[in-house]
Design a protein around this motif. Structure first.
Motif: not given
Length: 575
Positions: A266-273, A276-277
């Motif tokens: 599993v890999l989330t959209l945020g992890q790919v990007l 950092d907010g």
């Protein structure tokens, strides 16, 4: 002689009328000139209206792909990626030619091919920038989720292609100028950015493209960039920034991306990007053409940073299967090389390939979309191997049999006449049933990224992050598939970090042989000087022996770029 007075008067009258009409026209024209110039042009496309529909922005994207189909692009790809390394010799290695100077490492900063590689990749970047800079001019006629999705996917493809062209430049020249998306007179001369800044720019494009693109396209849209292609290229870009034997976050991320791509982690959209907010999430979504939250219907998805990426499971395979999942060439021994033929276009082992189409109208070169592949394997050979090179490359590996020697038979019974002592790869061959009607008009697609390379990149990252057993398992997946060709049971063996790494590199060399990437792999691994000097000592012309450590790992910036910039664009050290 008697003159007809009436005719004469009529003539004067006509002339007078004409003069009066001309005077009136001039007067009216002068009186209304400013009004005319002030009127808005409504019948022609302008830079404000040309990109205002998905159809128009798609046509601009097509022009970016067109660069990859050009002879000027492909002719420098094999020269730099293959001809400069140790898997082949060439028919043009004399110092009297620009090509000979290149492969001998005796070139100067005005070398034709060094300049062409620079220019054609910037041509692709400029065209990609046209899409990216104008994407927000698209006006939708509906608020349907699919309408936003269509534009987002065009945008994602442009980002991938821009990153791809920049990657070609950075691995060749080091840091290069990052061109503004909107060119102006004031931005004609741009200094070079650092290698690190260029890679950060490339990464950002690929990370965003990865969450914007689909996992697969429909059968009518094959050839377009996918999510898998973006992740695969991102893995490669990260690997090129990492150093073998030196722990780094780059290696860690290659391993994480590989676990998603290959092992279905599993890999989330945020992890790919690497989110950092700092950019508000909804702003990011809208910037990348996800449908604005306030317009979402109850049935529309809403993408969050914590949302898992769609799985790539069952999309790709190491097995030699076609687009529909059927064994290539009926599962025969030759199924391996059929991955590169028309039967293997968009096969399960292909992650990204450039589409070519035979025009069959007698045109060639960049006036059609067919590739000039014939000069590699049908008599006009420009690169070839020798039996000594093949032994060094393959040893007793079965893949050695997928080369052909002078007067040897192809899988479909054609006799190859390439010159005594010469061998070429059957990856370059076009089966008789697929050969074009006209020379220089070959409809064969070119494979750019294959799944086998993704698995080997993942294996290398696992080894670099201390996971040797897992690395060996991935490596032997590749070897086990090759073993299906001849029933071999030979696999790679466990050992130290260096031993496993060397086995991965050897498998990478064999599996990716003659795919126009060997030279850059050697530089990336830090092996270029050692390998090319050894190769040069075995050659009568000492080819490779002139490679200069600390200099030739990057090539010179073309001299005309230095001159035109008045020195703002600085030359690489040693040139």
């Amino acid at each position: 002689m008697k003159t007809n007075t009436n005719n004469h008067i009529d003539s004067l009258s006509i002339v007078g009328k004409a003069l009066r009409c001309l005077f009136c026209c001039v007067f009216l024209s002068m009186a209304s000139c400013s009004d005319f110039l002030d009127k808005e042009i409504t019948g022609n496309a302008t830079d404000q209206t040309y990109y205002d529909t998905p159809y128009k922005i798609q046509s601009a994207l097509d022009a970016v792909y067109d660069v990859l189909q050009s002879d000027s692009y492909n002719n420098q790809e094999w020269r730099f990626g293959e001809a400069m390394a140790d898997n082949v010799l060439g028919t043009d290695e004399g110092l009297a030619s620009q090509m000979g100077q290149l492969v001998m490492f005796r070139f100067n900063t005005s070398n034709t091919w060094i300049r062409q590689r620079w220019e054609v990749n910037y041509k692709g970047i400029h065209r990609a920038n046209q899409v990216i800079a104008n994407i927000d001019r698209v006006k939708l006629s509906t608020d349907a989720y699919t309408a936003y999705q269509q534009v987002r996917r065009i945008y994602g493809q442009a980002k991938f292609l821009r990153a791809f062209f920049y990657f070609n430049l950075v691995k060749t020249y080091g840091g290069v100028p990052i061109r503004p998306e909107v060119e102006t007179v004031d931005s004609l001369v741009i200094p070079r950015s650092s290698r690190e800044a260029c890679y950060a720019y490339i990464e950002k494009d690929l990370r965003e493209a990865a969450i914007m693109l689909p996992v697969v396209w429909g059968s009518q849209e094959t050839g377009k960039v996918t999510r898998g292609a973006a992740i695969a290229l991102l893995m490669k870009v990260l690997m090129y920034q990492a150093q073998p034997g030196v722990p780094s976050e780059k290696w860690n991320e290659v391993a994480r991306l590989g676990s998603y791509f290959v092992d279905d982690a599993v890999l989330t959209l945020g992890q790919v990007l690497n989110y950092d907010g700092k950019e508000e999430w909804e702003s990011l979504r809208q910037r990348l053409w996800f449908k604005p939250r306030e317009l979402n219907a109850d049935t529309d998805p809403y993408e969050t940073a914590d949302m898992p990426m769609e799985s790539l499971k069952n999309v790709y395979s190491l097995e030699y299967r076609d687009y529909y999942g059927q064994p290539l060439d009926g599962g025969s021994k030759w199924s391996y090389v059929y991955q590169w033929y028309a039967d293997g276009e968009f096969c399960r082992g292909s992650v990204f390939e450039v589409v070519f189409k035979e025009s069959a109208d007698g045109t060639n070169g960049d006036t059609n979309e067919g590739a000039g592949m014939e000069h590699f394997a049908v008599g006009n050979t420009v690169m070839y191997a020798t039996s000594e090179i093949l032994t060094s490359l393959f040893g007793d590996d079965i893949r050695k049999e997928f080369t052909i020697h002078h007067q040897g038979n192809t899988p479909d019974g054609e006799i190859w006449q390439g010159g005594e002592g010469r061998h070429v790869s059957l990856k370059w061959y076009t089966p008789r049933k697929d050969q074009p009607q006209y020379a220089g008009d070959n409809g064969r697609n070119r494979r750019i990224i294959r799944y086998a390379e993704v698995v080997l990149t993942y294996a290398e990252a696992l080894n670099e992050t201390g996971q040797r057993e897992a690395a060996l398992a991935q490596l032997n997946k590749c070897k086990a598939q090759v073993n299906t060709i001849n029933g071999s049971t030979k696999l790679y063996q466990p050992g130290s970090y260096g031993y496993v790494r060397d086995q991965i590199w050897q498998e990478r060399r064999m599996e990716m042989a003659f795919e126009w990437d060997r030279y850059f792999d050697l530089v990336r691994q830090g092996q270029a000087a050692t390998v090319l000097h050894t190769f040069g000592r075995s050659r009568p012309n000492s080819r490779g022996l002139y490679f200069r450590v600390g200099v030739n790992e990057v090539l010179p910036i073309p001299q005309n770029e230095i001159d035109l910039s008045n020195g703002v664009v600085e030359q690489n050290p040693g040139y």
